[in-house]
Design a protein around this motif. Structure first.
Motif, PDB file in Angstrom:
ATOM      1  N   ARG A  35       0.828  -1.214   0.000  1.00 24.90           N
ATOM      2  CA  ARG A  35       0.000   0.000   0.000  1.00 24.90           C
ATOM      3  C   ARG A  35       0.862   1.263   0.000  1.00 24.90           C
ATOM      4  O   ARG A  35       0.496   2.270  -0.595  1.00 24.90           O
ATOM      5  CB  ARG A  35      -0.943  -0.012   1.205  1.00 24.90           C
ATOM      6  CG  ARG A  35      -2.094  -0.993   1.027  1.00 24.90           C
ATOM      7  CD  ARG A  35      -3.108  -0.925   2.160  1.00 24.90           C
ATOM      8  NE  ARG A  35      -2.628  -1.599   3.356  1.00 24.90           N
ATOM      9  CZ  ARG A  35      -2.368  -0.993   4.500  1.00 24.90           C
ATOM     10  NH1 ARG A  35      -2.514   0.321   4.614  1.00 24.90           N
ATOM     11  NH2 ARG A  35      -1.957  -1.684   5.541  1.00 24.90           N
ATOM     12  N   ALA A  36       2.020   1.200   0.667  1.00 29.84           N
ATOM     13  CA  ALA A  36       2.908   2.354   0.684  1.00 29.84           C
ATOM     14  C   ALA A  36       3.463   2.638  -0.711  1.00 29.84           C
ATOM     15  O   ALA A  36       3.587   3.801  -1.118  1.00 29.84           O
ATOM     16  CB  ALA A  36       4.052   2.114   1.672  1.00 29.84           C
ATOM     17  N   VAL A  37       3.807   1.578  -1.441  1.00 29.82           N
ATOM     18  CA  VAL A  37       4.315   1.761  -2.803  1.00 29.82           C
ATOM     19  C   VAL A  37       3.246   2.378  -3.688  1.00 29.82           C
ATOM     20  O   VAL A  37       3.519   3.286  -4.494  1.00 29.82           O
ATOM     21  CB  VAL A  37       4.810   0.412  -3.372  1.00 29.82           C
ATOM     22  CG1 VAL A  37       5.089   0.519  -4.863  1.00 29.82           C
ATOM     23  CG2 VAL A  37       6.067  -0.049  -2.633  1.00 29.82           C
ATOM     24  N   VAL A  38       2.024   1.921  -3.549  1.00 28.62           N
ATOM     25  CA  VAL A  38       0.913   2.503  -4.323  1.00 28.62           C
ATOM     26  C   VAL A  38       0.742   3.975  -3.954  1.00 28.62           C
ATOM     27  O   VAL A  38       0.546   4.837  -4.823  1.00 28.62           O
ATOM     28  CB  VAL A  38      -0.390   1.724  -4.077  1.00 28.62           C
ATOM     29  CG1 VAL A  38      -1.580   2.459  -4.696  1.00 28.62           C
ATOM     30  CG2 VAL A  38      -0.280   0.317  -4.650  1.00 28.62           C
ATOM     31  N   ALA A  39       0.825   4.280  -2.668  1.00 16.92           N
ATOM     32  CA  ALA A  39       0.649   5.665  -2.219  1.00 16.92           C
ATOM     33  C   ALA A  39       1.744   6.571  -2.763  1.00 16.92           C
ATOM     34  O   ALA A  39       1.518   7.757  -3.025  1.00 16.92           O
ATOM     35  CB  ALA A  39       0.627   5.729  -0.692  1.00 16.92           C
ATOM     36  N   ALA A  40       2.936   6.028  -2.933  1.00 17.78           N
ATOM     37  CA  ALA A  40       4.039   6.830  -3.460  1.00 17.78           C
ATOM     38  C   ALA A  40       3.767   7.273  -4.892  1.00 17.78           C
ATOM     39  O   ALA A  40       4.142   8.378  -5.294  1.00 17.78           O
ATOM     40  CB  ALA A  40       5.343   6.029  -3.389  1.00 17.78           C
ATOM     41  N   TRP A  56      19.107  -6.639   3.771  1.00 18.75           N
ATOM     42  CA  TRP A  56      18.713  -6.822   2.374  1.00 18.75           C
ATOM     43  C   TRP A  56      18.582  -8.299   2.023  1.00 18.75           C
ATOM     44  O   TRP A  56      17.678  -8.690   1.273  1.00 18.75           O
ATOM     45  CB  TRP A  56      19.684  -6.111   1.448  1.00 18.75           C
ATOM     46  CG  TRP A  56      19.183  -6.010   0.034  1.00 18.75           C
ATOM     47  CD1 TRP A  56      19.759  -6.527  -1.083  1.00 18.75           C
ATOM     48  CD2 TRP A  56      18.002  -5.341  -0.394  1.00 18.75           C
ATOM     49  NE1 TRP A  56      19.000  -6.229  -2.188  1.00 18.75           N
ATOM     50  CE2 TRP A  56      17.920  -5.499  -1.800  1.00 18.75           C
ATOM     51  CE3 TRP A  56      17.002  -4.626   0.264  1.00 18.75           C
ATOM     52  CZ2 TRP A  56      16.875  -4.975  -2.554  1.00 18.75           C
ATOM     53  CZ3 TRP A  56      15.958  -4.098  -0.480  1.00 18.75           C
ATOM     54  CH2 TRP A  56      15.893  -4.269  -1.873  1.00 18.75           C
ATOM     55  N   ARG A  57      19.443  -9.142   2.579  1.00 20.14           N
ATOM     56  CA  ARG A  57      19.305 -10.582   2.342  1.00 20.14           C
ATOM     57  C   ARG A  57      17.994 -11.104   2.926  1.00 20.14           C
ATOM     58  O   ARG A  57      17.360 -11.998   2.361  1.00 20.14           O
ATOM     59  CB  ARG A  57      20.480 -11.343   2.946  1.00 20.14           C
ATOM     60  CG  ARG A  57      21.764 -11.251   2.134  1.00 20.14           C
ATOM     61  CD  ARG A  57      22.769 -12.317   2.567  1.00 20.14           C
ATOM     62  NE  ARG A  57      23.172 -12.137   3.964  1.00 20.14           N
ATOM     63  CZ  ARG A  57      24.195 -11.390   4.341  1.00 20.14           C
ATOM     64  NH1 ARG A  57      24.917 -10.732   3.438  1.00 20.14           N
ATOM     65  NH2 ARG A  57      24.514 -11.292   5.617  1.00 20.14           N
ATOM     66  N   ALA A  58      17.588 -10.542   4.057  1.00 22.29           N
ATOM     67  CA  ALA A  58      16.404 -11.042   4.742  1.00 22.29           C
ATOM     68  C   ALA A  58      15.105 -10.560   4.110  1.00 22.29           C
ATOM     69  O   ALA A  58      14.163 -11.342   3.926  1.00 22.29           O
ATOM     70  CB  ALA A  58      16.449 -10.638   6.213  1.00 22.29           C
ATOM     71  N   VAL A  59      15.030  -9.280   3.782  1.00 24.06           N
ATOM     72  CA  VAL A  59      13.743  -8.728   3.327  1.00 24.06           C
ATOM     73  C   VAL A  59      13.805  -8.160   1.921  1.00 24.06           C
ATOM     74  O   VAL A  59      12.789  -7.692   1.398  1.00 24.06           O
ATOM     75  CB  VAL A  59      13.234  -7.641   4.301  1.00 24.06           C
ATOM     76  CG1 VAL A  59      13.161  -8.173   5.719  1.00 24.06           C
ATOM     77  CG2 VAL A  59      14.101  -6.389   4.246  1.00 24.06           C
ATOM     78  N   GLY A  60      14.981  -8.198   1.300  1.00 21.18           N
ATOM     79  CA  GLY A  60      15.106  -7.678  -0.050  1.00 21.18           C
ATOM     80  C   GLY A  60      14.097  -8.245  -1.031  1.00 21.18           C
ATOM     81  O   GLY A  60      13.493  -7.494  -1.818  1.00 21.18           O
ATOM     82  N   PRO A  61      13.876  -9.577  -1.031  1.00 17.13           N
ATOM     83  CA  PRO A  61      12.890 -10.128  -1.968  1.00 17.13           C
ATOM     84  C   PRO A  61      11.492  -9.524  -1.809  1.00 17.13           C
ATOM     85  O   PRO A  61      10.811  -9.254  -2.804  1.00 17.13           O
ATOM     86  CB  PRO A  61      12.896 -11.624  -1.634  1.00 17.13           C
ATOM     87  CG  PRO A  61      14.278 -11.878  -1.115  1.00 17.13           C
ATOM     88  CD  PRO A  61      14.624 -10.637  -0.340  1.00 17.13           C
ATOM     89  N   ALA A  66       7.449  -5.770  -4.088  1.00 14.39           N
ATOM     90  CA  ALA A  66       6.537  -4.632  -3.989  1.00 14.39           C
ATOM     91  C   ALA A  66       6.875  -3.575  -5.039  1.00 14.39           C
ATOM     92  O   ALA A  66       5.987  -3.018  -5.702  1.00 14.39           O
ATOM     93  CB  ALA A  66       6.592  -4.028  -2.592  1.00 14.39           C
ATOM     94  N   LEU A  67       8.159  -3.267  -5.207  1.00 13.30           N
ATOM     95  CA  LEU A  67       8.576  -2.269  -6.189  1.00 13.30           C
ATOM     96  C   LEU A  67       8.253  -2.729  -7.607  1.00 13.30           C
ATOM     97  O   LEU A  67       7.940  -1.906  -8.484  1.00 13.30           O
ATOM     98  CB  LEU A  67      10.070  -1.985  -6.052  1.00 13.30           C
ATOM     99  CG  LEU A  67      10.535  -1.326  -4.752  1.00 13.30           C
ATOM    100  CD1 LEU A  67      12.061  -1.213  -4.725  1.00 13.30           C
ATOM    101  CD2 LEU A  67       9.896   0.055  -4.576  1.00 13.30           C
TER     102      LEU A  67
END
Length: 407
Positions: A35-40, A56-61, A66-67
């Motif tokens: 939702r944050a990406v959409v709001a941007a 980045w290894r943990a949450v990068g995917p 989302a991007l």
């Protein structure tokens, strides 16, 4: 204000009107990042993701997924952030953003990543070099009102502690080895994604250390003399959330509810300090951190123990009010109730493996004198409930170095 709205009444009622500058769009819950990406929207242009390699290894995917929902969007990643970041990381990320033509930023991680992103944003949007930010032209840009034309910063916190995602301040180590504060509404994240699942992999030590920082943000805002009633209300609510949530998440790190509570408590504490600042605990902690090889929480806990106990000797009321409201102690005796709150916070530190006394701090009178001079430069130190003169602060530092010596 009247007594009827206690306990949300400020310890010092405002004598004049005021206002609130609220943070930008904040999204929370299981799909907060999407939702944050959409709001941007279209403001998310060629973003530079600022993070560290472990995060980045943990949450990068998840972030990249989302991007990738934005048609035609491309992004770059700077993953050189380190704990207690310095201007070196700011310079590297700023140079990378300029070289690749990045027009927005996405900060993924804890306070270190978000703080670096804030200062990078100032350089990028203000067309300033890092060295300019402490000069008059940089200060002028930082102090000016935010505009829609400023580059976008989207914050994706993966820790629950500093509240950097909701505050206007960034703390960066300068080339001189000291930590410097960069504060600007123009660099506060315009959009925040509070997604608890992104904090599930946080190890016990940073979970405990960040959570303790959030508690002291909230407590420092509540007890200080800044009269903003909104900041006071948020600080007290953040305490109400964090005090039970931190033990819960330490007992069960996989509890999504406990993670969600800690994330929201840290966020609200960050909003509160953006409105009211904190007290002398954080004001005295910052200069000391440049001298010791300890984490922020490991400095914060011993400083809190000494400063809070000194403060309640003459100004127990705000601590006692919090203790009574939060159900910690209600004996009718202000000093006793205030001390019960301090002891509860110290117990919380020990539960997280954080010592409440320094074991290897050595300070001469001259060194303590210099630290006192630096602590008095903090905007929060003068807001301490018990006013602290230079000599008082010097004495408190010496007491930290020599436990058992009265200030």
């Amino acid at each position: 204000m009247t007594d009827k709205i206690n306990p949300l009444q400020s310890p010092t009622a405002p004598a004049a009107g005021g206002g609130v500058s609220w943070p930008g769009d904040s999204h929370w819950g299981a799909d907060a990042l999407a939702r944050a990406v959409v709001a941007a929207g279209p403001r998310l242009r060629q973003p530079l993701v600022i993070t560290d390699p472990v995060v980045w290894r943990a949450v990068g995917p998840a972030v990249q997924a989302a991007l990738a929902t934005v048609p035609g969007l491309s992004w770059q990643v700077y993953d050189g952030v380190v704990p207690n970041p310095s201007l070196t990381q700011v310079r590297e990320a700023l140079q990378m953003a300029r070289r690749l033509g990045c027009a927005s930023l996405v900060a993924v991680g804890g306070g270190s990543a978000i703080d670096v992103a804030k200062v990078v944003l100032a350089g990028l949007a203000g067309h300033l070099d890092v060295e300019d930010l402490q000069a008059p032209q940089g200060r002028a840009w930082l102090d000016a009102p935010a505009t829609p034309q400023d580059a976008l910063l989207l914050a994706v916190p993966t820790t629950s502690g500093t509240g950097s995602e909701s505050s206007s301040a960034a703390l960066i180590q300068g080339d001189d080895g000291r930590k410097h504060l960069y504060r600007s509404l123009r660099t506060r994240p315009a959009i925040v994604a509070l997604q608890p699942s992104l904090t599930l992999g946080l190890p016990p030590r940073p979970t405990a250390h960040g959570g303790f920082d959030a508690v002291l943000h909230a407590l420092g805002t509540w007890v200080n003399t800044d009269p903003s009633p909104v900041g006071k209300a948020l600080a007290l609510h953040a305490l109400r959330i964090c005090l039970p949530a931190l033990p819960a998440v330490l007992r069960d790190p996989d509890s999504l509810q406990a993670r969600a509570d800690m994330q929201m408590g840290a966020y609200l504490a960050g909003v509160a300090i953006g409105l009211n600042k904190v007290d002398a605990v954080h004001g005295m902690c910052t200069p000391l951190e440049a001298r010791v090889h300890l984490t922020h929480a490991e400095v914060l806990a011993p400083v809190f123990s000494v400063v809070a106990r000194h403060t309640v000797q003459t100004h127990a009321r705000p601590y006692a009010d919090a203790a009574r409201t939060l159900g910690i102690s209600n004996t009718g005796d202000e000093p006793r109730d205030a001390l019960a709150l301090i002891e509860a916070v110290e117990a919380l530190a020990r539960l997280g493996g954080i010592a409440t006394r320094f074991t290897d701090l050595h300070l001469s009178v001259q060194e303590a004198d210099l630290l006192a001079t630096q602590a008095r430069q903090s905007a929060s130190t003068p807001l301490n409930p018990r006013p602290l003169a230079h000599e008082d602060i010097r004495s408190l530092y010496l007491q930290m170095a020599h436990p058992g010596v009265s200030p």
